[in-house]
Design a protein around this motif. Structure first.
Motif, PDB file in Angstrom:
ATOM      1  N   GLY A 112       0.824  -1.213   0.000  1.00 21.03           N
ATOM      2  CA  GLY A 112       0.000   0.000   0.000  1.00 21.03           C
ATOM      3  C   GLY A 112       0.855   1.259   0.000  1.00 21.03           C
ATOM      4  N   ALA A 113       2.065   1.151   0.547  1.00 24.30           N
ATOM      5  CA  ALA A 113       2.978   2.299   0.600  1.00 24.30           C
ATOM      6  C   ALA A 113       3.951   2.297  -0.582  1.00 24.30           C
ATOM      7  N   GLY A 114       3.659   1.492  -1.584  1.00 27.59           N
ATOM      8  CA  GLY A 114       4.444   1.553  -2.815  1.00 27.59           C
ATOM      9  C   GLY A 114       5.615   0.595  -2.893  1.00 27.59           C
ATOM     10  N   PHE A 115       5.746  -0.285  -1.909  1.00 26.97           N
ATOM     11  CA  PHE A 115       6.803  -1.298  -2.008  1.00 26.97           C
ATOM     12  C   PHE A 115       6.370  -2.377  -3.004  1.00 26.97           C
ATOM     13  N   GLN A 116       7.377  -2.952  -3.669  1.00 30.89           N
ATOM     14  CA  GLN A 116       7.106  -4.044  -4.613  1.00 30.89           C
ATOM     15  C   GLN A 116       7.848  -5.299  -4.184  1.00 30.89           C
ATOM     16  N   ARG A 117       7.328  -6.441  -4.631  1.00 31.00           N
ATOM     17  CA  ARG A 117       7.982  -7.714  -4.279  1.00 31.00           C
ATOM     18  C   ARG A 117       9.194  -7.910  -5.182  1.00 31.00           C
ATOM     19  N   TRP A 118      10.368  -7.870  -4.591  1.00 34.14           N
ATOM     20  CA  TRP A 118      11.613  -7.974  -5.354  1.00 34.14           C
ATOM     21  C   TRP A 118      12.262  -9.350  -5.227  1.00 34.14           C
ATOM     22  N   GLY A 119      11.843 -10.105  -4.228  1.00 33.91           N
ATOM     23  CA  GLY A 119      12.501 -11.400  -4.056  1.00 33.91           C
ATOM     24  C   GLY A 119      11.646 -12.373  -3.283  1.00 33.91           C
ATOM     25  N   PHE A 120      11.846 -13.642  -3.560  1.00 39.71           N
ATOM     26  CA  PHE A 120      11.117 -14.693  -2.851  1.00 39.71           C
ATOM     27  C   PHE A 120      12.129 -15.753  -2.434  1.00 39.71           C
ATOM     28  N   LEU A 121      12.176 -16.057  -1.156  1.00 37.62           N
ATOM     29  CA  LEU A 121      13.144 -17.018  -0.635  1.00 37.62           C
ATOM     30  C   LEU A 121      12.370 -18.201  -0.052  1.00 37.62           C
ATOM     31  N   PRO A 122      12.257 -19.287  -0.812  1.00 34.44           N
ATOM     32  CA  PRO A 122      11.402 -20.380  -0.354  1.00 34.44           C
ATOM     33  C   PRO A 122      12.015 -21.180   0.791  1.00 34.44           C
ATOM     34  N   ALA A 123      11.186 -21.428   1.811  1.00 35.12           N
ATOM     35  CA  ALA A 123      11.524 -22.349   2.911  1.00 35.12           C
ATOM     36  C   ALA A 123      12.862 -22.033   3.579  1.00 35.12           C
ATOM     37  N   VAL A 124      13.176 -20.744   3.739  1.00 32.14           N
ATOM     38  CA  VAL A 124      14.471 -20.406   4.340  1.00 32.14           C
ATOM     39  C   VAL A 124      14.431 -20.383   5.873  1.00 32.14           C
ATOM     40  N   ALA A 125      13.209 -20.393   6.430  1.00 33.21           N
ATOM     41  CA  ALA A 125      13.101 -20.365   7.893  1.00 33.21           C
ATOM     42  C   ALA A 125      12.377 -21.620   8.364  1.00 33.21           C
ATOM     43  N   GLU A 126      12.708 -22.041   9.576  1.00 35.54           N
ATOM     44  CA  GLU A 126      12.018 -23.210  10.135  1.00 35.54           C
ATOM     45  C   GLU A 126      11.792 -22.975  11.620  1.00 35.54           C
ATOM     46  N   MET A 127      10.537 -23.134  12.043  1.00 34.04           N
ATOM     47  CA  MET A 127      10.208 -23.046  13.463  1.00 34.04           C
ATOM     48  C   MET A 127       9.216 -24.147  13.787  1.00 34.04           C
ATOM     49  N   ASP A 128       9.448 -24.824  14.897  1.00 31.50           N
ATOM     50  CA  ASP A 128       8.571 -25.938  15.316  1.00 31.50           C
ATOM     51  C   ASP A 128       8.424 -26.963  14.189  1.00 31.50           C
ATOM     52  N   GLY A 129       9.463 -27.164  13.420  1.00 34.00           N
ATOM     53  CA  GLY A 129       9.412 -28.170  12.361  1.00 34.00           C
ATOM     54  C   GLY A 129       8.657 -27.746  11.111  1.00 34.00           C
ATOM     55  N   ILE A 130       8.210 -26.485  11.079  1.00 37.75           N
ATOM     56  CA  ILE A 130       7.486 -25.990   9.893  1.00 37.75           C
ATOM     57  C   ILE A 130       8.375 -25.002   9.148  1.00 37.75           C
ATOM     58  N   GLU A 131       8.421 -25.156   7.827  1.00 37.05           N
ATOM     59  CA  GLU A 131       9.236 -24.260   7.011  1.00 37.05           C
ATOM     60  C   GLU A 131       8.411 -23.055   6.551  1.00 37.05           C
ATOM     61  N   TYR A 132       9.103 -21.906   6.481  1.00 41.28           N
ATOM     62  CA  TYR A 132       8.434 -20.663   6.085  1.00 41.28           C
ATOM     63  C   TYR A 132       9.223 -19.966   4.974  1.00 41.28           C
ATOM     64  N   ASP A 133       8.478 -19.314   4.084  1.00 37.28           N
ATOM     65  CA  ASP A 133       9.085 -18.556   2.990  1.00 37.28           C
ATOM     66  C   ASP A 133       9.231 -17.086   3.399  1.00 37.28           C
ATOM     67  N   ASP A 134      10.209 -16.428   2.805  1.00 41.48           N
ATOM     68  CA  ASP A 134      10.383 -14.977   2.994  1.00 41.48           C
ATOM     69  C   ASP A 134      10.093 -14.243   1.687  1.00 41.48           C
ATOM     70  N   VAL A 135       9.564 -13.045   1.824  1.00 40.06           N
ATOM     71  CA  VAL A 135       9.445 -12.147   0.676  1.00 40.06           C
ATOM     72  C   VAL A 135      10.300 -10.917   0.960  1.00 40.06           C
ATOM     73  N   ILE A 136      11.068 -10.492  -0.025  1.00 37.93           N
ATOM     74  CA  ILE A 136      11.822  -9.237   0.089  1.00 37.93           C
ATOM     75  C   ILE A 136      11.059  -8.178  -0.699  1.00 37.93           C
ATOM     76  N   LEU A 137      10.681  -7.116   0.007  1.00 41.52           N
ATOM     77  CA  LEU A 137       9.994  -6.011  -0.673  1.00 41.52           C
ATOM     78  C   LEU A 137      10.924  -4.813  -0.705  1.00 41.52           C
ATOM     79  N   GLY A 138      10.841  -4.051  -1.764  1.00 38.25           N
ATOM     80  CA  GLY A 138      11.712  -2.891  -1.881  1.00 38.25           C
ATOM     81  C   GLY A 138      10.990  -1.706  -2.460  1.00 38.25           C
ATOM     82  N   ARG A 139      11.564  -0.537  -2.169  1.00 42.86           N
ATOM     83  CA  ARG A 139      11.021   0.699  -2.749  1.00 42.86           C
ATOM     84  C   ARG A 139      12.170   1.673  -2.915  1.00 42.86           C
ATOM     85  N   ARG A 140      12.312   2.209  -4.114  1.00 46.19           N
ATOM     86  CA  ARG A 140      13.256   3.282  -4.343  1.00 46.19           C
ATOM     87  C   ARG A 140      12.664   4.564  -3.775  1.00 46.19           C
ATOM     88  N   VAL A 141      13.502   5.335  -3.119  1.00 43.56           N
ATOM     89  CA  VAL A 141      12.975   6.554  -2.489  1.00 43.56           C
ATOM     90  C   VAL A 141      13.680   7.790  -3.055  1.00 43.56           C
TER      91      VAL A 141
END
Ligand SMILES: CC(C)(COP(=O)(O)OP(=O)(O)OC[C@H]1O[C@@H](n2cnc3c(N)ncnc32)[C@H](O)[C@@H]1OP(=O)(O)O)[C@@H](O)C(=O)NCCC(=O)NCCS
Length: 162
Positions: free
Chosen positions: A133-162
């Motif tokens: 909503g503040a103009g950031f865009q999805r610049w990257g997707f990191l699949p299954a890079v985190a794990e907690m309680d045996g569950i894997e989670y993906d990360d999204v990198i958002l960026g905005r030029r200012v």
């Protein structure tokens, strides 16, 4: 509501807001609550002129905070900062997250920044919507890079030029 630089006296409240988000497994990669002491070096790495840590203060109660953090830290990345924004549960959906984000975008040039980044879990829908909503865009997707309680989670990198 006053926006100001955080002082070390604010750190317990900053950490308390952070810790409330841990059980959701949606916000942070810390699986357990963190201590104020463990965040001291993180806090002291902030500087009002380059990598500030701002808070929104309502009559002495800290409602929200936003931090600018080094991305990698090596010199070539100095014009880029990673931001984090946390709003206390009682103050959510009142526009405070957006207010802090807009202020970060507005003041970025004074902080000698050209790019803002945010790294969030891919299932953190409130953050994704706030940032997009503040103009950031999805610049990257990191699949299954985190794990907690045996569950894997993906990360999204958002960026905005200012
Ligand atoms: C994400 C967060 C910062 C949003 O703060 P907030 O002050 O409640 O957000 P705002 O009131 O400024 O909302 C701005 C926009 O964000 C989106 N949004 C915020 N909360 C949302 C939710 N629970 N579900 C869906 N969208 C949401 C909406 O698009 C909203 O615009 P709208 O109100 O016009 O629909 C807050 O939920 C929070 O602190 N979450 C935990 C910490 C976190 O995930 N931080 C991100 C790591 S960088």
């Amino acid at each position: 509501m006053q926006l100001r630089d955080a002082t070390e006296a604010d750190l317990p409240a900053i950490v308390a807001i952070y810790n409330t988000t841990i059980p959701s497994r949606m916000v942070t990669a810390d699986p357990d609550p963190v201590s104020v002491e463990s965040k001291l070096s993180w806090f002291r790495a902030h500087t009002p002129d380059r990598r500030p840590l701002w808070i929104l203060d309502e009559d002495g109660t800290i409602a929200a905070w936003l931090s600018f953090n080094d991305f990698y830290g090596r010199p070539a990345y100095h014009p880029t900062a990673e931001i984090s924004v946390y709003v206390a549960e009682a103050y959510r959906r009142r526009g405070l997250g957006r207010q802090l984000l807009d202020e970060a975008i507005r003041r970025a040039p004074d902080l000698r920044l050209k790019t803002l980044l945010a790294i969030v879990f891919a299932h953190n829908e409130p953050s994704l919507r706030l940032l997009e909503g503040a103009g950031f865009q999805r610049w990257g997707f990191l699949p299954a890079v985190a794990e907690m309680d045996g569950i894997e989670y993906d990360d999204v990198i958002l960026g905005r030029r200012v």
